[in-house]
Design a protein around this motif. Sequence first.
Motif, short mmCIF file in Angstrom:
data_model
loop_
_atom_site.label_atom_id
_atom_site.label_comp_id
_atom_site.label_asym_id
_atom_site.label_seq_id
_atom_site.Cartn_x
_atom_site.Cartn_y
_atom_site.Cartn_z
N LEU A 187 0.76 -1.10 -0.08
CA LEU A 187 -0.06 -0.06 0.01
C LEU A 187 0.82 1.18 -0.35
CD1 LEU A 187 -2.66 -1.01 2.38
CD2 LEU A 187 -2.96 -1.01 -0.09
N ALA A 188 2.01 1.12 0.22
CA ALA A 188 2.95 2.36 0.33
C ALA A 188 3.09 3.10 -1.04
CB ALA A 188 4.39 2.00 0.73
N PRO A 189 2.94 4.34 -0.98
CA PRO A 189 3.05 4.86 -2.34
C PRO A 189 4.62 5.21 -2.95
CG PRO A 189 2.59 6.65 -0.85
CD PRO A 189 2.51 5.26 -0.01
N ALA A 190 4.85 5.08 -4.00
CA ALA A 190 6.25 4.92 -4.60
C ALA A 190 6.66 6.39 -5.46
CB ALA A 190 6.46 3.89 -5.69
N ALA A 191 7.70 6.82 -5.09
CA ALA A 191 8.03 8.13 -5.78
C ALA A 191 8.36 8.08 -7.24
CB ALA A 191 9.32 8.77 -5.02
N LEU A 213 9.29 -1.72 -3.96
CA LEU A 213 8.24 -2.13 -2.93
C LEU A 213 7.61 -3.21 -3.33
CD1 LEU A 213 6.83 1.31 -2.38
CD2 LEU A 213 8.03 0.06 -0.71
N ALA A 214 7.38 -3.40 -4.83
CA ALA A 214 6.60 -4.81 -5.28
C ALA A 214 7.33 -6.22 -4.73
CB ALA A 214 6.15 -4.53 -6.55
#
Length: 91
Positions: A24-28, A36-37
């Motif tokens: 669920l963390a947004p990526a820059a 993250l994936a």
Amino acid sequence: MKNRASIIAIAGLVAALFAIILNLAPAADANAGRTLAIGGLIAALMALGCGIVTLRKGGGWRFLAIAMIGPSVFVLADAGMRIALYLRQGV
């Protein structure tokens, strides 16, 4: 041996929580999103393994196993699709 089952259950719950947070963390940018994936996929595999071991214990452990297996399958599907899309784009 009794403590081993509880350690596996706690490790699986922590791995499932970590997989959900990474999912669920947004990526820059695209590279951070891919990282993250991949991290979420690895944590979900760990939670799934711990969930299966806990499910085999039976009894009250089954409820903890369901709490690990359900979210980890969701993260596996979502992170797997994200990685497939990143590979298709060539990032």
